[in-house]
Design a protein around this motif. Sequence first.
Motif, short mmCIF file in Angstrom:
data_model
loop_
_atom_site.label_atom_id
_atom_site.label_comp_id
_atom_site.label_asym_id
_atom_site.label_seq_id
_atom_site.Cartn_x
_atom_site.Cartn_y
_atom_site.Cartn_z
N UNK A 52 -9.84 -16.33 7.89
CA UNK A 52 -10.02 -17.38 8.90
C UNK A 52 -11.29 -18.20 8.77
N UNK A 53 -12.36 -17.68 8.18
CA UNK A 53 -13.60 -18.45 8.08
C UNK A 53 -13.80 -18.95 6.66
N UNK A 54 -14.45 -20.13 6.53
CA UNK A 54 -14.42 -20.88 5.28
C UNK A 54 -15.77 -21.56 5.07
N UNK A 55 -16.39 -21.31 3.93
CA UNK A 55 -17.62 -22.00 3.55
C UNK A 55 -17.35 -22.83 2.30
N UNK A 97 -23.48 -18.99 8.41
CA UNK A 97 -23.20 -17.64 8.85
C UNK A 97 -23.55 -16.64 7.76
N UNK A 98 -23.58 -15.37 8.14
CA UNK A 98 -23.93 -14.34 7.16
C UNK A 98 -22.77 -14.03 6.22
N UNK A 99 -21.53 -14.17 6.72
CA UNK A 99 -20.35 -13.87 5.91
C UNK A 99 -19.22 -14.85 6.24
N UNK A 100 -18.40 -15.14 5.23
CA UNK A 100 -17.20 -15.96 5.41
C UNK A 100 -16.04 -15.28 4.70
N UNK A 101 -14.86 -15.36 5.29
CA UNK A 101 -13.69 -14.79 4.63
C UNK A 101 -13.52 -15.39 3.24
#
Length: 223
Positions: A52-55, A97-101
């Motif tokens: 769900x998270x994306x960088x 953020x510290x982590x991305x999916x």
Amino acid sequence: MDLFSVEYQEELRKLHKDESAHFGNSARMPGGIFAPPLFKLILGVLDTHNLSSFLDFGCGKSGGVPLPRDQFPSLKDRQVHGFDPGVAEYADSSKLGSKYSVVFSNDVLEHIEERYIDNNIEFIANRTEDLFIAFIDTYPALKKLSNGLNAHVIIAQPEWWITRMIRHFDCFLSHVVRYNETPNPPGKLLFLGVKSRAGKNAASEIFARLPFHLRISASDMEK
């Protein structure tokens, strides 16, 4: 951890400000490797696997999405961030953020100074929860820096890149898109670095569904 020199960051900012150079906009161009159908394919796979998270690392002027969000409604529900040292609005890595999916990088790593490339790969890996997706050009760019050097400051074969990146991932898949069938044709490396079971499943599905009809250079799901 330094990701670039101050001098080179200024060089990148000059390129991004030059609208005629189309620097940082290749993903939005109709013929770009990350044209809408391919991005839609990959985004659909990420949705299927709940990533769900994306960088977008090296997002250019797009601000974290390589194509306009209104083309992809599911992006509205994602945590989507962008980072790019050459664009002031997205240059502060402390805001990430510290982590991305998923960490995504399209035609970026070849623009990084070689003395900082291992730092950048480590930075990316440390923020990848499940899957890293990278497209990397392995041939000279048409653009030049103001000092006359090629805009692709690293020109290296896929094996050079893979050797550096697999140190940071549990396993990987890679594919080389060749642009013609001449001897030793130029190519673009697709690297899928895996950090979790969900990432591995997504990488396998992306790889299986790629619309490329060109040759495979390497595939390894066991580091």
